[in-house]
Design a protein around this motif. Structure first.
Motif, PDB file in Angstrom:
ATOM      1  N   ASP A  70       0.875  -1.170   0.000  1.00 42.47           N
ATOM      2  CA  ASP A  70       0.000   0.000   0.000  1.00 42.47           C
ATOM      3  C   ASP A  70       0.914   1.222   0.000  1.00 42.47           C
ATOM      4  O   ASP A  70       1.500   1.580   1.025  1.00 42.47           O
ATOM      5  CB  ASP A  70      -0.908  -0.004   1.229  1.00 42.47           C
ATOM      6  N   LEU A  71       1.051   1.851  -1.153  1.00 43.40           N
ATOM      7  CA  LEU A  71       1.997   2.950  -1.335  1.00 43.40           C
ATOM      8  C   LEU A  71       1.350   4.288  -0.997  1.00 43.40           C
ATOM      9  O   LEU A  71       0.243   4.574  -1.446  1.00 43.40           O
ATOM     10  CB  LEU A  71       2.494   2.975  -2.783  1.00 43.40           C
ATOM     11  N   GLY A  72       2.045   5.104  -0.226  1.00 40.09           N
ATOM     12  CA  GLY A  72       1.468   6.367   0.224  1.00 40.09           C
ATOM     13  C   GLY A  72       0.284   6.102   1.124  1.00 40.09           C
ATOM     14  O   GLY A  72      -0.762   6.743   0.999  1.00 40.09           O
ATOM     15  N   CYS A  73       0.450   5.169   2.059  1.00 41.48           N
ATOM     16  CA  CYS A  73      -0.671   4.648   2.848  1.00 41.48           C
ATOM     17  C   CYS A  73      -1.272   5.655   3.816  1.00 41.48           C
ATOM     18  O   CYS A  73      -2.435   5.529   4.206  1.00 41.48           O
ATOM     19  CB  CYS A  73      -0.231   3.418   3.624  1.00 41.48           C
ATOM     20  N   GLY A  74      -0.497   6.675   4.251  1.00 40.59           N
ATOM     21  CA  GLY A  74      -1.024   7.627   5.219  1.00 40.59           C
ATOM     22  C   GLY A  74      -1.482   6.936   6.489  1.00 40.59           C
ATOM     23  O   GLY A  74      -0.809   6.055   7.017  1.00 40.59           O
ATOM     24  N   LEU A  75      -2.665   7.321   6.954  1.00 44.10           N
ATOM     25  CA  LEU A  75      -3.277   6.659   8.104  1.00 44.10           C
ATOM     26  C   LEU A  75      -4.474   5.811   7.663  1.00 44.10           C
ATOM     27  O   LEU A  75      -5.443   5.640   8.394  1.00 44.10           O
ATOM     28  CB  LEU A  75      -3.708   7.687   9.154  1.00 44.10           C
ATOM     29  N   ASP A  76      -4.386   5.289   6.443  1.00 41.21           N
ATOM     30  CA  ASP A  76      -5.470   4.454   5.922  1.00 41.21           C
ATOM     31  C   ASP A  76      -5.533   3.141   6.692  1.00 41.21           C
ATOM     32  O   ASP A  76      -4.511   2.582   7.090  1.00 41.21           O
ATOM     33  CB  ASP A  76      -5.243   4.179   4.432  1.00 41.21           C
ATOM     34  N   THR A  77      -6.741   2.646   6.868  1.00 42.77           N
ATOM     35  CA  THR A  77      -6.963   1.389   7.593  1.00 42.77           C
ATOM     36  C   THR A  77      -7.286   0.251   6.618  1.00 42.77           C
ATOM     37  O   THR A  77      -8.022  -0.669   6.957  1.00 42.77           O
ATOM     38  CB  THR A  77      -8.108   1.553   8.598  1.00 42.77           C
ATOM     39  N   ARG A  78      -6.714   0.302   5.431  1.00 43.41           N
ATOM     40  CA  ARG A  78      -7.068  -0.675   4.400  1.00 43.41           C
ATOM     41  C   ARG A  78      -6.820  -2.108   4.847  1.00 43.41           C
ATOM     42  O   ARG A  78      -7.627  -2.996   4.561  1.00 43.41           O
ATOM     43  CB  ARG A  78      -6.319  -0.371   3.096  1.00 43.41           C
ATOM     44  N   MET A  79      -5.714  -2.371   5.513  1.00 45.37           N
ATOM     45  CA  MET A  79      -5.457  -3.751   5.921  1.00 45.37           C
ATOM     46  C   MET A  79      -6.541  -4.248   6.868  1.00 45.37           C
ATOM     47  O   MET A  79      -6.969  -5.406   6.773  1.00 45.37           O
ATOM     48  CB  MET A  79      -4.088  -3.874   6.580  1.00 45.37           C
ATOM     49  N   ASP A 133       1.807 -11.198   3.225  1.00 40.98           N
ATOM     50  CA  ASP A 133       2.704 -10.199   3.813  1.00 40.98           C
ATOM     51  C   ASP A 133       2.291  -8.826   3.309  1.00 40.98           C
ATOM     52  O   ASP A 133       2.385  -8.540   2.113  1.00 40.98           O
ATOM     53  CB  ASP A 133       4.164 -10.475   3.422  1.00 40.98           C
ATOM     54  N   TRP A 134       1.835  -7.986   4.224  1.00 37.75           N
ATOM     55  CA  TRP A 134       1.310  -6.659   3.868  1.00 37.75           C
ATOM     56  C   TRP A 134       2.336  -5.596   4.271  1.00 37.75           C
ATOM     57  O   TRP A 134       2.804  -5.572   5.407  1.00 37.75           O
ATOM     58  CB  TRP A 134      -0.007  -6.428   4.590  1.00 37.75           C
ATOM     59  N   TYR A 135       2.635  -4.696   3.346  1.00 38.79           N
ATOM     60  CA  TYR A 135       3.585  -3.620   3.596  1.00 38.79           C
ATOM     61  C   TYR A 135       2.899  -2.268   3.404  1.00 38.79           C
ATOM     62  O   TYR A 135       2.346  -1.990   2.339  1.00 38.79           O
ATOM     63  CB  TYR A 135       4.784  -3.720   2.644  1.00 38.79           C
ATOM     64  N   ASP A 136       2.922  -1.449   4.441  1.00 37.91           N
ATOM     65  CA  ASP A 136       2.444  -0.072   4.369  1.00 37.91           C
ATOM     66  C   ASP A 136       3.656   0.832   4.200  1.00 37.91           C
ATOM     67  O   ASP A 136       4.577   0.815   5.033  1.00 37.91           O
ATOM     68  CB  ASP A 136       1.671   0.302   5.636  1.00 37.91           C
ATOM     69  N   VAL A 137       3.645   1.633   3.134  1.00 34.50           N
ATOM     70  CA  VAL A 137       4.818   2.428   2.772  1.00 34.50           C
ATOM     71  C   VAL A 137       4.448   3.910   2.689  1.00 34.50           C
ATOM     72  O   VAL A 137       3.467   4.272   2.024  1.00 34.50           O
ATOM     73  CB  VAL A 137       5.408   1.970   1.420  1.00 34.50           C
ATOM     74  N   ASP A 138       5.216   4.736   3.360  1.00 35.51           N
ATOM     75  CA  ASP A 138       5.004   6.182   3.296  1.00 35.51           C
ATOM     76  C   ASP A 138       6.254   6.866   3.851  1.00 35.51           C
ATOM     77  O   ASP A 138       7.220   6.210   4.238  1.00 35.51           O
ATOM     78  CB  ASP A 138       3.759   6.599   4.082  1.00 35.51           C
ATOM     79  N   PHE A 139       6.211   8.195   3.895  1.00 35.67           N
ATOM     80  CA  PHE A 139       7.326   8.947   4.462  1.00 35.67           C
ATOM     81  C   PHE A 139       7.623   8.451   5.886  1.00 35.67           C
ATOM     82  O   PHE A 139       6.709   8.034   6.599  1.00 35.67           O
ATOM     83  CB  PHE A 139       6.993  10.434   4.510  1.00 35.67           C
ATOM     84  N   PRO A 140       8.881   8.528   6.316  1.00 40.03           N
ATOM     85  CA  PRO A 140       9.221   8.076   7.672  1.00 40.03           C
ATOM     86  C   PRO A 140       8.361   8.718   8.760  1.00 40.03           C
ATOM     87  O   PRO A 140       7.955   8.029   9.716  1.00 40.03           O
ATOM     88  CB  PRO A 140      10.694   8.476   7.809  1.00 40.03           C
ATOM     89  N   ALA A 141       8.062  10.021   8.646  1.00 43.89           N
ATOM     90  CA  ALA A 141       7.249  10.682   9.676  1.00 43.89           C
ATOM     91  C   ALA A 141       5.856  10.085   9.747  1.00 43.89           C
ATOM     92  O   ALA A 141       5.276   9.945  10.837  1.00 43.89           O
ATOM     93  CB  ALA A 141       7.163  12.184   9.390  1.00 43.89           C
ATOM     94  N   GLY A 201       9.373   3.212   6.005  1.00 43.38           N
ATOM     95  CA  GLY A 201       9.449   4.659   5.855  1.00 43.38           C
ATOM     96  C   GLY A 201      10.379   4.992   4.717  1.00 43.38           C
ATOM     97  O   GLY A 201      11.571   4.672   4.754  1.00 43.38           O
ATOM     98  N   ALA A 202       9.846   5.632   3.664  1.00 47.79           N
ATOM     99  CA  ALA A 202      10.657   5.893   2.475  1.00 47.79           C
ATOM    100  C   ALA A 202      10.074   7.041   1.670  1.00 47.79           C
ATOM    101  O   ALA A 202       8.870   7.298   1.694  1.00 47.79           O
ATOM    102  CB  ALA A 202      10.728   4.645   1.598  1.00 47.79           C
ATOM    103  N   ASN A 203      10.938   7.719   0.960  1.00 51.48           N
ATOM    104  CA  ASN A 203      10.524   8.679  -0.067  1.00 51.48           C
ATOM    105  C   ASN A 203      10.394   7.886  -1.358  1.00 51.48           C
ATOM    106  O   ASN A 203      11.392   7.354  -1.874  1.00 51.48           O
ATOM    107  CB  ASN A 203      11.572   9.782  -0.199  1.00 51.48           C
ATOM    108  N   LEU A 204       9.201   7.791  -1.902  1.00 54.59           N
ATOM    109  CA  LEU A 204       8.950   6.922  -3.046  1.00 54.59           C
ATOM    110  C   LEU A 204       9.576   7.424  -4.337  1.00 54.59           C
ATOM    111  O   LEU A 204       9.574   6.707  -5.338  1.00 54.59           O
ATOM    112  CB  LEU A 204       7.439   6.732  -3.229  1.00 54.59           C
TER     113      LEU A 204
END
Length: 270
Positions: free
Chosen positions: A87-96, A106-114, A131-134
C-alpha cells in the motif's frame, strides 16, 4: 478523551484530508466505505479539520475510490493467498483492517518516515512498515521478491513529480515475478485542476501531471497490461450519494469524457 497533535510536512498533511473524508463517510446515513476506525482515529487528533473545507462530493468520491481499491485487493488476495501487498502512500489508511487478509499474506504499508512513525504509534496492526521517499530507490530491498504482489496506490499519482511515478512503477514490476497494480488515475485536466483546488492551495501543494489514455502506462516499459478502467460516476454505489449530488453524478455519467475528469480506478497486470 486524550487528543494528540500530529507534526507533519505539507505533503504528509494531506493524509489528514483523506482520513477526514473516510471518517465523515462513516457518519452518513448510507455510508459507502463505513470505516468507523478512521472516524475514531480522526476524533483523537488535535487538528482543525474545518480548515480543509472538505465538501460532500470529496467525502463520497474518496470513500468510493477506497472501496473499489479494497475490492481489487480482496479479489487478488483471494486468488493469491500467499502474495505480498504493498500500500503505497498509505497515510493513516486502515485498508489492511478493512480487507483483513489471511495470515499467509505479507502486507507492507509504505510512506514517508514521519507518517510511518505515526502509524506505529497510533494505528497498530500486523503490517510491515517502511518509511521511504517513493521518488528514491533502495527501499524495495526490504520487500520479498519471490512472490506475486498486489500493489495499490491511492491518491499518490499527483504528488509524484515529473516521471517519478513511471520510474517507481518500473522498479516495482521489475522486483516481483508477477502481480497487479491498482490506483486512481488522474487525467491531465484533472491533475491541472487540482493545483487550484482550495484544499491544495490551503496546504500549498502543486499537483503533478496526469494522463488521459488508460493504455498510456503500457508504454512505460514496465510490462503493464490494462485490465480494467472503472469510471466511478457509473458505479452502483452512486445510489448512496446524497441528493442533489447523486443526480448530478448520474448526469455526468452520460459523458465518458466528463466522467474521466472526476475519478477512475485503473487496474493493470504485469
Amino acid at each position: 478523551m486524550h487528543r494528540w497533535k500530529p507534526e507533519l510536512g505539507l505533503i504528509q498533511e494531506t493524509l489528514l484530508l483523506t482520513l477526514h473524508a473516510r471518517a465523515r463517510d462513516s457518519e452518513l446515513p448510507r455510508p459507502i466505505l463505513g470505516d468507523t476506525l478512521s472516524a475514531d482515529l480522526a476524533r483523537r487528533i488535535d487538528y482543525d479539520f474545518g480548515n480543509l473545507k472538505v465538501k460532500t462530493n470529496v467525502v463520497v468520491t474518496t470513500a468510493l475510490r477506497s472501496r473499489k481499491l479494497d475490492d481489487a485487493v480482496e479479489a487478488y488476495v483471494a486468488a493469491h493467498p500467499g502474495c505480498v501487498v504493498l500500500d503505497l502512500g498509505c497515510g493513516l489508511d486502515t485498508r489492511m483492517r478493512r480487507c483483513d487478509p489471511p495470515p499467509g499474506v505479507d502486507w507492507y504499508d509504505v510512506d514517508f518516515p514521519a507518517v510511518v512513525n505515526l502509524r506505529s504509534e497510533r494505528l497498530h496492526g500486523r503490517s510491515h512498515l517502511i518509511g521511504a521517499n517513493l521518488t528514491r530507490s533502495g527501499w524495495l530491498t526490504a520487500v520479498p521478491d519471490d512472490r506475486p504482489a498486489m500493489i495499490v496506490a491511492e491518491g499518490l499519482l499527483p504528488f509524484m513529480p515529473g516521471d517519478s511515478f513511471q520510474a517507481l512503477v518500473r522498479a516495482l514490476t521489475g522486483h516481483f515475478p508477477a502481480g497487479e497494480l491498482a490506483f486512481n488515475g488522474y487525467t491531465r485536466l484533472a491533475a491541472w485542476a487540482m493545483r487550484y483546488h482550495p484544499i491544495m492551495k490551503t496546504l500549498g501543494i502543486e499537483a503533478a501531471q496526469g494522463f488521459d489514455d488508460a493504455h498510456e502506462p503500457e508504454s512505460w516499459e514496465a510490462g503493464l497490461e490494462l485490465i480494467e478502467e472503472q469510471i466511478l460516476t457509473r458505479a452502483p454505489e452512486v445510489a448512496r450519494f446524497p441528493q442533489p449530488l447523486r443526480a448530478l453524478t448520474r448526469l455526468t455519467a452520460r459523458s465518458t469524457t466528463l466522467s474521466r475528469q472526476g475519478a477512475r480506478i485503473l487496474r493493470y497486470r504485469f
